[in-house]
Design an enzyme around this catalytic site. Sequence first.
Site, PDB file in Angstrom:
ATOM      1  N   GLU A 246      92.097  17.370  97.009  1.00 46.83           N
ATOM      2  CA  GLU A 246      92.347  17.416  98.452  1.00 46.83           C
ATOM      3  C   GLU A 246      93.646  16.706  98.829  1.00 46.83           C
ATOM      4  OE1 GLU A 246      90.322  19.366 100.361  1.00 46.83           O
ATOM      5  OE2 GLU A 246      89.567  19.730  98.338  1.00 46.83           O
TER       6      GLU A 246
ATOM      7  N   PRO B 225     101.499  20.473 101.811  1.00 47.31           N
ATOM      8  CA  PRO B 225     101.646  21.373 102.958  1.00 47.31           C
ATOM      9  C   PRO B 225     102.037  20.633 104.247  1.00 47.31           C
ATOM     10  CG  PRO B 225      99.525  21.727 101.852  1.00 47.31           C
ATOM     11  CD  PRO B 225     100.134  20.503 101.256  1.00 47.31           C
TER      12      PRO B 225
ATOM     13  N   ARG C 164     120.169  25.505  90.262  1.00 44.96           N
ATOM     14  CA  ARG C 164     121.226  26.516  90.255  1.00 44.96           C
ATOM     15  C   ARG C 164     122.416  26.143  91.138  1.00 44.96           C
ATOM     16  NH1 ARG C 164     121.219  29.829  94.336  1.00 44.96           N
ATOM     17  NH2 ARG C 164     121.983  31.688  93.311  1.00 44.96           N
TER      18      ARG C 164
HETATM   19  N1  4GX Z   1     103.917  23.145  99.492  1.00 41.97           N
HETATM   20  N2  4GX Z   1      99.696  22.003  97.810  1.00 41.97           N
HETATM   21  C1  4GX Z   1      99.523  19.670  97.004  1.00 41.97           C
HETATM   22  C2  4GX Z   1      97.382  18.553  96.984  1.00 41.97           C
HETATM   23  C3  4GX Z   1      97.954  17.535  97.907  1.00 41.97           C
HETATM   24  C4  4GX Z   1      97.645  17.504  99.270  1.00 41.97           C
HETATM   25  C5  4GX Z   1      98.206  16.531 100.064  1.00 41.97           C
HETATM   26  C6  4GX Z   1      99.349  15.698  98.154  1.00 41.97           C
HETATM   27  C7  4GX Z   1      99.038  15.615  99.485  1.00 41.97           C
HETATM   28  C8  4GX Z   1     101.894  22.779  98.721  1.00 41.97           C
HETATM   29  C9  4GX Z   1     102.670  23.534  99.626  1.00 41.97           C
HETATM   30  C10 4GX Z   1     100.444  22.900  98.550  1.00 41.97           C
HETATM   31  C11 4GX Z   1      98.240  22.097  97.844  1.00 41.97           C
HETATM   32  C12 4GX Z   1     100.220  21.007  96.904  1.00 41.97           C
HETATM   33  C13 4GX Z   1      97.601  20.741  97.981  1.00 41.97           C
HETATM   34  N3  4GX Z   1      98.800  16.642  97.366  1.00 41.97           N
HETATM   35  N4  4GX Z   1     102.736  21.985  98.087  1.00 41.97           N
HETATM   36  N5  4GX Z   1      98.079  19.831  96.968  1.00 41.97           N
HETATM   37  N6  4GX Z   1     102.241  24.468 100.469  1.00 41.97           N
HETATM   38  O1  4GX Z   1      99.872  23.815  99.081  1.00 41.97           O
HETATM   39  O2  4GX Z   1     103.961  22.200  98.549  1.00 41.97           O
END
Ligand code: 4GX
Length: 250
Positions: A116, A88, A154
């Site tokens: 996390e 995020p 795509r």
């Molecule tokens: N757009 N998430 C990743 C765990 C995490 C957190 C920080 C790496 C660093 C998300 C989003 C998303 C939730 C994926 C937390 N991994 N990914 N995850 N919005 O919400 O891409």
Amino acid sequence: MNFTVLTLFPELVNAFFQNGMIARGIENGLITGNCINIRDFSTDRHKTVDDRPYGGGSGMVMKPEPLKAAILCAKDRMPGSRVVVLTPQGNRFNQETALALAAEKQGLILVCGRYEGIDERVYSLLTDEEISIGDYVMTGGELGAMVVMDAVARLIPGVLGSEASFQSDSFMDDRIEHAHYTRPEVFEGQKIPDTLLSGNHEKIRLWRKKSSLQRTFLKRPDLFEKTAPDAEEKQIIRQWCRELEILARE
Ligand code: 4GX
């Protein structure tokens, strides 16, 4: 295009590789899709991939060592690939990003975190960029990786049936797509617009342009304002105003 997904849930992502346009692209040799299970790179007998956060608090953090080994393995298999982490905190994914990634010559390595997040020290040394698919929190990066791969795949020449079909896509020129209709000619009392049945290709082209403009104005005013109407669009807007004027008089 070569996609390599680093994940703790390879079955989730393999289902994506095995269906639809992506599966077709793989069959036709235009795409490769592979998963690497991060857990395979854990070295202790419990196959641990997460640990408690320094400083305390709830939740777990992905350990750096298995992630590093998994990323190096992926880079070894696909040298020169771009390493993307789904998070995020990343840059917001959009059609522009999709086009840029589709131009990536070697391939993409998509790192999917759980818990996390991942140990901060992994980023600087091992990853090229962070991407977010939107401002909401998911339980893992897998859905994000699939969103990115879907939009990128795509755009690879030959993956869509017709090469021309994504040229007219929404967002390519800050306008959303015109309305689409197929048979039957009457559905629940609603008819197809006459122009589409006319066989007059110039009239149909203008009808579609008008539909696209009206839908953008009504559904996505933010996009409508981003790009000023060109001469032809202005003409269509004036015509639309005259039609509204007549409606207002009746
Ligand atoms: N757009 N998430 C990743 C765990 C995490 C957190 C920080 C790496 C660093 C998300 C989003 C998303 C939730 C994926 C937390 N991994 N990914 N995850 N919005 O919400 O891409």
